[in-house]
Design an enzyme around this catalytic site. Structure first.
Site: not given
Length: 299
Positions: A16, A100, A140, A225-226
């Site tokens: 990230m 992204c 990714k 991630g988040r």
């Protein structure tokens, strides 16, 4: 050999931008994360020997296994950048960012823009695989550009054919950004279609989420991630459940505050400026504060 080729299932900290620097990676490693990836860096930054880029690809031995994530759209430039990274820091793998959704990346034909140009995506992957062999290359991706062009199975097969050794799939399209719900049914279709390991990513907020997705999607690992940004203790919980142990109780307020202070102290100790280090931590501190008593007041 990649971690997913010898062990599994594994917990993967998602790269990230502005978040997963070395300090945060080490904190998550201490909580049980298995695999790390640097913040994404541009091929051009690498080739121009940009000092900031050099700092972003640096890591401690304790962070291994770790990959360096690159983005760009020129096969030759990306291949050269990947070779340079391997020479500089000898990562365990190179990761290619085809996911992204940020405009400043996509407008340069990087990140998820390549999901609309599969021939170029394949050329990029083949060039990097050849340039850094025998160092493994992973990638990714997202499900596709938008709901009308979901093509993760197609891109996954292309990447597999190009020599990419594992693919992480974020269960949203570029158009979704980080909104809506991750489509784990589509992630499962990708996992079923490929012989290489597939790592699933999206909406992992609890240890139970990890277990559920590992059992129902066929992925070899879960990327967080988040959820980890707000709560690194999530790795500890998930690891216990995966091992069949009773997870530790929810972290106390003292534990959570202790982690916040430790993060700040580590960041300041490794920076030339306390003011700069703390300013850079603002987004992370906002994430940590969610759910804390008086968290709104703290923010």
């Amino acid at each position: 050999m990649l971690p997913w080729e010898q062990d599994g299932p594994l917990l993967h900290l998602a790269p990230m931008a502005g978040v997963t620097d070395s300090v945060f990676r080490r904190l998550c490693k201490g909580m049980g994360a298995d695999v790390m990836v640097t913040e994404f860096v541009s091929a051009e930054g690498i080739l121009h020997r940009n000092q900031r880029t050099r700092e972003m690809v640096a890591f401690f031995p304790s962070e291994r296994p770790i990959g360096v994530q690159l983005f760009g759209a020129d096969p030759e430039r990306l291949a050269a950048a990947a070779r340079a990274v391997v020479e500089w820091v000898a990562p365990d793998f190179i990761d290619l960012n085809f996911g992204c959704p940020v405009a400043k990346v996509v407008c340069k034909h990087g990140g998820s823009a390549l999901l609309r140009d599969c021939p170029l995506l394949e050329r990029v992957a083949r060039a990097v695989v050849a340039a850094v062999a025998p160092v493994p290359v992973t990638a990714k991706v997202r499900l596709g550009w938008d709901a009308r062009s979901v093509n993760a199975v197609v891109t996954g097969r292309i990447l597999e054919g190009a020599g990419v050794r594992a693919v992480a799939v974020h269960g949203r399209t570029k158009e979704q950004g980080y909104g809506g719900e991750a489509d784990w049914d589509e992630i499962a279709r990708v996992a079923d279609a490929l012989a290489i390991p597939v790592i699933g990513n999206g909406d992992i907020r609890t240890g139970q989420d990890v277990g559920h997705r590992l059992q129902t999607s066929g992925v070899r690992g879960v990327m967080i991630g988040r959820g980890a940004m707000a709560n690194p203790f999530l790795f500890r919980e998930a690891k216990a459940l995966m091992a069949g142990r009773t997870p530790a109780p929810e972290p106390t307020l003292e534990e959570r505050w202790g982690l916040i202070v430790r993060h700040c102290e580590m960041a300041v100790a490794e920076s030339s400026s306390e003011e700069h280090a703390m300013a850079a931590l603002r987004a992370q501190l906002m994430a940590y504060s969610k759910g804390l008593p008086e968290g709104r007041y703290l923010r």
